[in-house]
Design a protein around this motif. Structure first.
Motif, PDB file in Angstrom:
ATOM      1  N   UNK A 194       0.828  -1.187   0.000  1.00 48.24           N
ATOM      2  CA  UNK A 194       0.000   0.000   0.000  1.00 48.24           C
ATOM      3  C   UNK A 194       0.872   1.250   0.000  1.00 48.24           C
ATOM      4  N   UNK A 195       0.253   2.388  -0.128  1.00 47.78           N
ATOM      5  CA  UNK A 195       0.952   3.668  -0.146  1.00 47.78           C
ATOM      6  C   UNK A 195       1.085   4.175   1.286  1.00 47.78           C
ATOM      7  N   UNK A 196       2.302   4.170   1.801  1.00 45.23           N
ATOM      8  CA  UNK A 196       2.520   4.523   3.209  1.00 45.23           C
ATOM      9  C   UNK A 196       2.560   6.025   3.458  1.00 45.23           C
ATOM     10  N   UNK A 197       2.676   6.814   2.404  1.00 50.93           N
ATOM     11  CA  UNK A 197       2.923   8.252   2.561  1.00 50.93           C
ATOM     12  C   UNK A 197       1.873   8.919   3.441  1.00 50.93           C
ATOM     13  N   UNK A 198       0.615   8.524   3.310  1.00 53.81           N
ATOM     14  CA  UNK A 198      -0.459   9.190   4.050  1.00 53.81           C
ATOM     15  C   UNK A 198      -0.572   8.703   5.495  1.00 53.81           C
ATOM     16  N   UNK A 199       0.095   7.628   5.828  1.00 56.40           N
ATOM     17  CA  UNK A 199       0.040   7.086   7.195  1.00 56.40           C
ATOM     18  C   UNK A 199       0.914   7.919   8.124  1.00 56.40           C
ATOM     19  N   UNK A 200       0.567   7.939   9.411  1.00 58.79           N
ATOM     20  CA  UNK A 200       1.351   8.743  10.341  1.00 58.79           C
ATOM     21  C   UNK A 200       2.729   8.115  10.546  1.00 58.79           C
ATOM     22  N   UNK A 201       3.688   8.946  10.911  1.00 56.73           N
ATOM     23  CA  UNK A 201       5.084   8.534  10.986  1.00 56.73           C
ATOM     24  C   UNK A 201       5.309   7.419  12.004  1.00 56.73           C
ATOM     25  N   UNK A 202       4.584   7.447  13.119  1.00 57.76           N
ATOM     26  CA  UNK A 202       4.746   6.411  14.134  1.00 57.76           C
ATOM     27  C   UNK A 202       4.346   5.050  13.573  1.00 57.76           C
ATOM     28  N   UNK A 203       3.236   5.013  12.850  1.00 60.67           N
ATOM     29  CA  UNK A 203       2.790   3.762  12.261  1.00 60.67           C
ATOM     30  C   UNK A 203       3.783   3.293  11.203  1.00 60.67           C
ATOM     31  N   UNK A 204       4.270   4.200  10.380  1.00 62.40           N
ATOM     32  CA  UNK A 204       5.263   3.828   9.376  1.00 62.40           C
ATOM     33  C   UNK A 204       6.507   3.225  10.025  1.00 62.40           C
ATOM     34  N   UNK A 205       6.947   3.811  11.120  1.00 60.57           N
ATOM     35  CA  UNK A 205       8.135   3.307  11.823  1.00 60.57           C
ATOM     36  C   UNK A 205       7.899   1.903  12.357  1.00 60.57           C
ATOM     37  N   UNK A 206       6.729   1.682  12.962  1.00 68.84           N
ATOM     38  CA  UNK A 206       6.398   0.358  13.483  1.00 68.84           C
ATOM     39  C   UNK A 206       6.345  -0.676  12.358  1.00 68.84           C
ATOM     40  N   UNK A 207       5.803  -0.297  11.213  1.00 64.72           N
ATOM     41  CA  UNK A 207       5.740  -1.196  10.069  1.00 64.72           C
ATOM     42  C   UNK A 207       7.146  -1.561   9.596  1.00 64.72           C
ATOM     43  N   UNK A 208       8.001  -0.553   9.480  1.00 61.32           N
ATOM     44  CA  UNK A 208       9.384  -0.789   9.043  1.00 61.32           C
ATOM     45  C   UNK A 208      10.111  -1.717  10.011  1.00 61.32           C
ATOM     46  N   UNK A 209       9.926  -1.486  11.293  1.00 60.30           N
ATOM     47  CA  UNK A 209      10.617  -2.289  12.307  1.00 60.30           C
ATOM     48  C   UNK A 209      10.146  -3.735  12.288  1.00 60.30           C
ATOM     49  N   UNK A 210       8.845  -3.949  12.104  1.00 63.18           N
ATOM     50  CA  UNK A 210       8.315  -5.315  12.078  1.00 63.18           C
ATOM     51  C   UNK A 210       8.812  -6.055  10.839  1.00 63.18           C
ATOM     52  N   UNK A 211       8.851  -5.376   9.709  1.00 64.03           N
ATOM     53  CA  UNK A 211       9.377  -6.001   8.489  1.00 64.03           C
ATOM     54  C   UNK A 211      10.839  -6.398   8.668  1.00 64.03           C
ATOM     55  N   UNK A 212      11.613  -5.512   9.248  1.00 63.84           N
ATOM     56  CA  UNK A 212      13.032  -5.787   9.443  1.00 63.84           C
ATOM     57  C   UNK A 212      13.249  -6.937  10.421  1.00 63.84           C
ATOM     58  N   UNK A 213      12.498  -6.945  11.514  1.00 68.03           N
ATOM     59  CA  UNK A 213      12.649  -7.990  12.529  1.00 68.03           C
ATOM     60  C   UNK A 213      12.332  -9.374  11.988  1.00 68.03           C
ATOM     61  N   UNK A 214      11.332  -9.463  11.129  1.00 67.58           N
ATOM     62  CA  UNK A 214      10.843 -10.777  10.686  1.00 67.58           C
ATOM     63  C   UNK A 214      11.340 -11.175   9.299  1.00 67.58           C
ATOM     64  N   UNK A 215      12.278 -10.435   8.737  1.00 76.76           N
ATOM     65  CA  UNK A 215      12.653 -10.641   7.337  1.00 76.76           C
ATOM     66  C   UNK A 215      13.244 -12.016   7.049  1.00 76.76           C
ATOM     67  N   UNK A 216      13.771 -12.698   8.055  1.00 75.38           N
ATOM     68  CA  UNK A 216      14.376 -14.014   7.833  1.00 75.38           C
ATOM     69  C   UNK A 216      13.449 -15.162   8.226  1.00 75.38           C
ATOM     70  N   UNK A 217      12.234 -14.863   8.655  1.00 77.35           N
ATOM     71  CA  UNK A 217      11.292 -15.907   9.066  1.00 77.35           C
ATOM     72  C   UNK A 217      10.719 -16.623   7.852  1.00 77.35           C
ATOM     73  N   UNK A 218      10.364 -17.898   8.040  1.00 76.10           N
ATOM     74  CA  UNK A 218      10.033 -18.741   6.885  1.00 76.10           C
ATOM     75  C   UNK A 218       8.752 -19.557   7.009  1.00 76.10           C
ATOM     76  N   UNK A 219       8.085 -19.531   8.158  1.00 75.51           N
ATOM     77  CA  UNK A 219       6.915 -20.395   8.331  1.00 75.51           C
ATOM     78  C   UNK A 219       5.721 -19.920   7.519  1.00 75.51           C
TER      79      UNK A 219
END
Length: 224
Positions: free
Chosen positions: A87-112
């Motif tokens: 989706x287009x993240x630009x319109x989302x608030x910065x706190x939510x964008x940061x949380x999304x980025x952090x969750x993607x980074x944390x789970x990037x090597x998961x495989x289940x």
């Protein structure tokens, strides 16, 4: 994941009560995926059209998204779930964008399970953004216009690293696709069911998958 608001109304509760119940249902469905043979799951959390809802409901949903990510991050990682957002993240608030980025980074090597969450997503908007990027790369000499084909467009979409969906499930009795994965779902199977999302259990999910597995998928060809 349609029907949260109607479910809440049936309970005599405000609409956000239904959205909270729907968020809890997500965990059960995600956790059921490995046993049911589902490797990729995409959930439609908030569409580009959902901004038309009341300011109070939109604000409540954004708060719910932030709370969901914060609360579920550890469990998702422990369950070996890889999370992506489209989706287009630009319109989302910065706190939510940061949380999304952090969750993607944390789970990037998961495989289940590969869990994709669509927030501020719309199929038409996604294609329009992809075309703008293609046009820009053609202009800058990075892409040959004569070589643009279906594969090129697919590689510019939010879902570029994901397979096309095999099955699209729409809950709550609505029989329309509502701007969801329009390009990617060209040959997907569809299930429109009456169940409201907060009542969409693992057992119902399993039944829908069983029906899907019994379908004859020819992708435009004639069965030999």
């Amino acid at each position: 994941m349609d029907g949260n608001g109607r479910w809440a109304t049936q309970q005599g509760k405000p609409r956000l009560f239904g959205h909270r119940a729907g968020a809890k249902r997500v965990r059960e469905i995600v956790e059921s995926c490995p046993d049911l043979g589902v490797k990729y799951l995409t959930i439609f959390a908030f569409s580009t059209e959902n901004w038309k809802r009341t300011q109070a409901e939109v604000a409540g949903l954004m708060m719910l998204f932030r709370r969901y990510i914060t609360k579920e991050t550890q469990a998702l990682n422990e369950k070996n779930v890889r999370v992506r957002f489209i989706g287009d993240r630009v319109r989302l608030d910065k706190k939510l964008q940061t949380l999304m980025d952090e969750l993607e980074e944390l789970t990037k090597d998961n495989t289940s399970v590969n869990l994709t969450i669509a927030i501020n997503y719309g199929g038409r908007d996604e294609v329009a953004r992809a075309i703008k990027d293609i046009a820009r790369d053609v202009r800058d000499g990075k892409l040959d216009a004569e070589g643009v084909n279906e594969g090129t467009l697919s590689s510019y979409l939010d879902t570029m690293v994901l397979p096309d969906p095999d099955l699209v499930i729409r809950t709550s009795g609505e029989a329309r696709i509502s701007n969801f994965l329009l390009w990617q779902s060209a040959y997907a199977e569809y299930e429109f069911i009456d169940t409201l999302w907060p009542d969409f259990t693992r057992d119902i999910f399993s039944e829908v998958l069983d029906r899907f597995n019994g379908r004859d998928r020819r992708f435009g060809a004639v069965k030999k």
